[in-house]
Design an enzyme around this catalytic site. Structure first.
Site, PDB file in Angstrom:
ATOM      1  N   TYR A  42       1.326  -0.925  -0.225  1.00  0.00           N
ATOM      2  CA  TYR A  42      -0.280   0.104   0.112  1.00  0.00           C
ATOM      3  C   TYR A  42       1.172   1.210  -0.079  1.00  0.00           C
ATOM      4  O   TYR A  42       1.259   1.553   1.098  1.00  0.00           O
ATOM      5  CB  TYR A  42      -0.822  -0.524   1.002  1.00  0.00           C
ATOM      6  N   PHE A  68     -13.884  -4.809   0.989  1.00  0.00           N
ATOM      7  CA  PHE A  68     -14.758  -4.321   0.577  1.00  0.00           C
ATOM      8  C   PHE A  68     -15.989  -4.579   0.670  1.00  0.00           C
ATOM      9  O   PHE A  68     -17.367  -4.670  -0.535  1.00  0.00           O
ATOM     10  CB  PHE A  68     -14.366  -5.358  -0.896  1.00  0.00           C
ATOM     11  N   LEU A  98     -17.649  -2.308   1.992  1.00  0.00           N
ATOM     12  CA  LEU A  98     -18.745  -0.994   2.115  1.00  0.00           C
ATOM     13  C   LEU A  98     -18.712  -0.785   0.977  1.00  0.00           C
ATOM     14  O   LEU A  98     -19.597  -0.686   0.561  1.00  0.00           O
ATOM     15  CB  LEU A  98     -18.466   0.055   3.152  1.00  0.00           C
ATOM     16  N   PRO A 119     -22.870   1.837  -2.616  1.00  0.00           N
ATOM     17  CA  PRO A 119     -23.325   2.131  -4.333  1.00  0.00           C
ATOM     18  C   PRO A 119     -24.820   1.403  -4.372  1.00  0.00           C
ATOM     19  O   PRO A 119     -25.470   2.046  -5.060  1.00  0.00           O
ATOM     20  CB  PRO A 119     -22.322   1.049  -4.944  1.00  0.00           C
TER      21      PRO A 119
HETATM   22  N1  LIG Z   1      -6.544  -8.975   1.569  1.00  0.00           N
HETATM   23  C1  LIG Z   1      -7.353  -7.858   0.703  1.00  0.00           C
HETATM   24  O1  LIG Z   1      -6.773  -8.343  -1.434  1.00  0.00           O
HETATM   25  C2  LIG Z   1      -7.440  -6.656   0.014  1.00  0.00           C
HETATM   26  C3  LIG Z   1      -8.632  -5.850  -0.470  1.00  0.00           C
HETATM   27  C4  LIG Z   1      -9.080  -5.280  -0.557  1.00  0.00           C
HETATM   28  C5  LIG Z   1      -9.397  -4.160   1.241  1.00  0.00           C
HETATM   29  N2  LIG Z   1      -7.966  -5.145   2.234  1.00  0.00           N
HETATM   30  C6  LIG Z   1      -8.458  -4.543   3.192  1.00  0.00           C
HETATM   31  O2  LIG Z   1      -9.431  -4.329   4.091  1.00  0.00           O
HETATM   32  C7  LIG Z   1     -10.184  -2.942   4.700  1.00  0.00           C
HETATM   33  C8  LIG Z   1     -11.310  -2.510   3.936  1.00  0.00           C
HETATM   34  O3  LIG Z   1     -11.934  -2.754   2.387  1.00  0.00           O
HETATM   35  P1  LIG Z   1     -11.903  -1.406   2.700  1.00  0.00           P
HETATM   36  O4  LIG Z   1     -10.850  -0.283   2.598  1.00  0.00           O
HETATM   37  O5  LIG Z   1     -12.044  -1.088   0.501  1.00  0.00           O
HETATM   38  O6  LIG Z   1     -13.021  -0.831   2.769  1.00  0.00           O
HETATM   39  P2  LIG Z   1     -14.701  -0.482   2.374  1.00  0.00           P
HETATM   40  O7  LIG Z   1     -14.876  -0.996   3.934  1.00  0.00           O
HETATM   41  O8  LIG Z   1     -15.328  -2.214   1.351  1.00  0.00           O
HETATM   42  O9  LIG Z   1     -14.830   0.444   1.963  1.00  0.00           O
HETATM   43  C9  LIG Z   1     -14.517   1.850   1.481  1.00  0.00           C
HETATM   44  C10 LIG Z   1     -15.211   2.581   0.587  1.00  0.00           C
HETATM   45  O10 LIG Z   1     -16.149   2.796   1.283  1.00  0.00           O
HETATM   46  C11 LIG Z   1     -16.547   4.115   1.771  1.00  0.00           C
HETATM   47  N3  LIG Z   1     -16.831   4.391   3.052  1.00  0.00           N
HETATM   48  C12 LIG Z   1     -16.411   3.865   4.203  1.00  0.00           C
HETATM   49  N4  LIG Z   1     -16.723   4.403   5.505  1.00  0.00           N
HETATM   50  C13 LIG Z   1     -17.980   5.268   4.475  1.00  0.00           C
HETATM   51  C14 LIG Z   1     -19.023   5.490   5.358  1.00  0.00           C
HETATM   52  N5  LIG Z   1     -19.535   6.012   6.827  1.00  0.00           N
HETATM   53  N6  LIG Z   1     -20.270   6.680   4.835  1.00  0.00           N
HETATM   54  C15 LIG Z   1     -20.056   6.112   3.227  1.00  0.00           C
HETATM   55  N7  LIG Z   1     -18.904   5.803   2.732  1.00  0.00           N
HETATM   56  C16 LIG Z   1     -17.848   5.785   3.369  1.00  0.00           C
HETATM   57  C17 LIG Z   1     -14.835   5.070   1.470  1.00  0.00           C
HETATM   58  O11 LIG Z   1     -14.662   6.004   1.335  1.00  0.00           O
HETATM   59  P3  LIG Z   1     -14.423   7.392   1.465  1.00  0.00           P
HETATM   60  O12 LIG Z   1     -12.444   6.778   2.457  1.00  0.00           O
HETATM   61  O13 LIG Z   1     -14.692   8.761   0.575  1.00  0.00           O
HETATM   62  O14 LIG Z   1     -14.910   6.967   2.989  1.00  0.00           O
HETATM   63  C18 LIG Z   1     -14.725   3.985   0.232  1.00  0.00           C
HETATM   64  O15 LIG Z   1     -15.125   3.855  -0.666  1.00  0.00           O
HETATM   65  C19 LIG Z   1      -9.113  -1.712   3.059  1.00  0.00           C
HETATM   66  O16 LIG Z   1      -8.758  -0.935   3.951  1.00  0.00           O
HETATM   67  C20 LIG Z   1      -7.723  -3.104   3.791  1.00  0.00           C
HETATM   68  O17 LIG Z   1      -7.025  -2.625   4.671  1.00  0.00           O
HETATM   69  C21 LIG Z   1      -7.479  -6.388   1.755  1.00  0.00           C
END
Ligand SMILES: NC(=O)c1ccc[n+]([C@@H]2O[C@H](COP(=O)([O-])OP(=O)(O)OC[C@H]3O[C@@H](n4cnc5c(N)ncnc54)[C@H](OP(=O)(O)O)[C@@H]3O)[C@@H](O)[C@H]2O)c1
Length: 293
Positions: free
Chosen positions: A65, A222, A224, A229
């Site tokens: 990252y 992922f 959220l 959406p």
């Molecule tokens: N192992 C893997 O392959 C892998 C892959 C992907 C991710 N990950 C890990 O998993 C974590 C979670 O996944 P993710 O970051 O994709 O998170 P997520 O929880 O699915 O969602 C993140 C998205 O939701 C939005 N969001 C978050 N809180 C919100 C709220 N209260 N209201 C409206 N929109 C909101 C964020 O935008 P804003 O920034 O505008 O809030 C961003 O666009 C990552 O941060 C990473 O550490 C692991």
């Protein structure tokens, strides 16, 4: 319904880690395409400091990252770390200078990644490392996992888990050693298959079932991004009932769906972070969960 507010990772290992049942995923902190410095560095550091102030005990990161950006931000904001903080990193992938994502899963690659994570996080042992299965690899899963368990024996890693696994891969890993946790895509609107970076991860519900059968915590990503959406009507109805936001109900659904789930919502906004952690205080009824399905 009463939900468990803590979760134990590596419960059957010699080194179990108990944390509050809502963590923070750092992937949204770097710049666009998970590359370079954050758009708002000050806010990124504030979010990380808030994790400690609000009692968050689990951070998900990766040295790819940024590259190295989230690890450096974590150490800048939180070092010296609270004793109860579990930092979880991932290995198996890397980044090119052109921001491309590459496979990095040969034993020597994994060793280099672990050493780089130890250096950039400023720690001597990583509490939890997920081996991330990348599409198109020629390295045998067994070969990569042997290297992970080897580094665990050496003390560089406390607990070993897997990420982006399908049911067959997870069963192979379980037969080889103690799998502390699994990090796969999973969410209200995403329970069957998932596709990203040219990879199709199938059998997500089956992976969840194997985790439950083996009491392995499941750390969904992922949740959220894929669900918000779609603006599910049922989520909106329950959100109104609890005077909550759709993001909070999506997270509350995960927390009630199975007690082995540890959500790690990612965000680049402090306001969203503060909103998301309140999901742990929402108690959905059995009827709500039945209605949400
Ligand atoms: N192992 C893997 O392959 C892998 C892959 C992907 C991710 N990950 C890990 O998993 C974590 C979670 O996944 P993710 O970051 O994709 O998170 P997520 O929880 O699915 O969602 C993140 C998205 O939701 C939005 N969001 C978050 N809180 C919100 C709220 N209260 N209201 C409206 N929109 C909101 C964020 O935008 P804003 O920034 O505008 O809030 C961003 O666009 C990552 O941060 C990473 O550490 C692991």
């Amino acid at each position: 319904m009463d939900i468990k507010k803590t979760i134990t990772i590596g419960a059957r290992t010699a080194n179990p880690l108990t944390v509050k049942r809502l963590g923070y995923g750092t992937m949204r902190l770097p710049g666009e395409e998970v590359w370079g410095e954050p758009e708002n560095r000050d806010e990124a550091l504030k979010i990380l400091k808030a994790t400690s102030e609000k009692g968050i005990q689990f951070l998900d990161t990766a040295d790819y990252y940024g590259k190295d950006v989230t690890n450096r931000l974590i150490s800048e904001a939180l070092y010296p770390y609270n004793k109860d903080l579990v930092i979880c990193t991932k290995v198996g992938a890397n980044r090119g200078a052109d921001k491309s994502w590459g496979i990095y899963d040969k034993p020597e690659n994994l060793r280099a990644s672990i050493d780089n994570n130890l250096k950039t996080l400023k720690i001597e042992q990583i509490p939890l490392v997920h081996f991330r299965v990348m599409p198109g690899t020629y390295t045998l899963l067994e070969e990569s996992l042997n290297a992970m368990f080897e580094m665990q024996k050496e003390g560089k890693i406390l607990n070993v888990g897997l990420s982006n696994v399908n049911p067959e891969e997870l069963n192979i890993a379980i037969a080889m050693g103690n799998v502390a946790s699994v990090e796969n895509a999973f969410g209200y609107e995403q329970r069957t298959s998932f596709s990203a970076f040219g990879q199709e991860v199938r059998g997500m519900q089956e992976v969840m079932d194997i985790c439950v059968k083996n009491s392995i915590p499941m750390i969904p990503f992922f949740s959220l991004q894929t669900s918000l959406p779609k603006g599910a009507n049922k989520i909106a109805i329950i959100a109104e009932k609890y005077n909550a936001t759709p993001a909070q109900i999506n997270l509350a659904w995960l927390l009630h769906y199975n007690e082995l789930i540890l959500p790690i919502p990612g965000t680049s906004k402090l306001a969203h972070f503060n909103e998301n952690i309140k999901a742990l205080d929402i108690s959905l009824s059995e009827e709500d969960m039945e209605f949400l399905g």
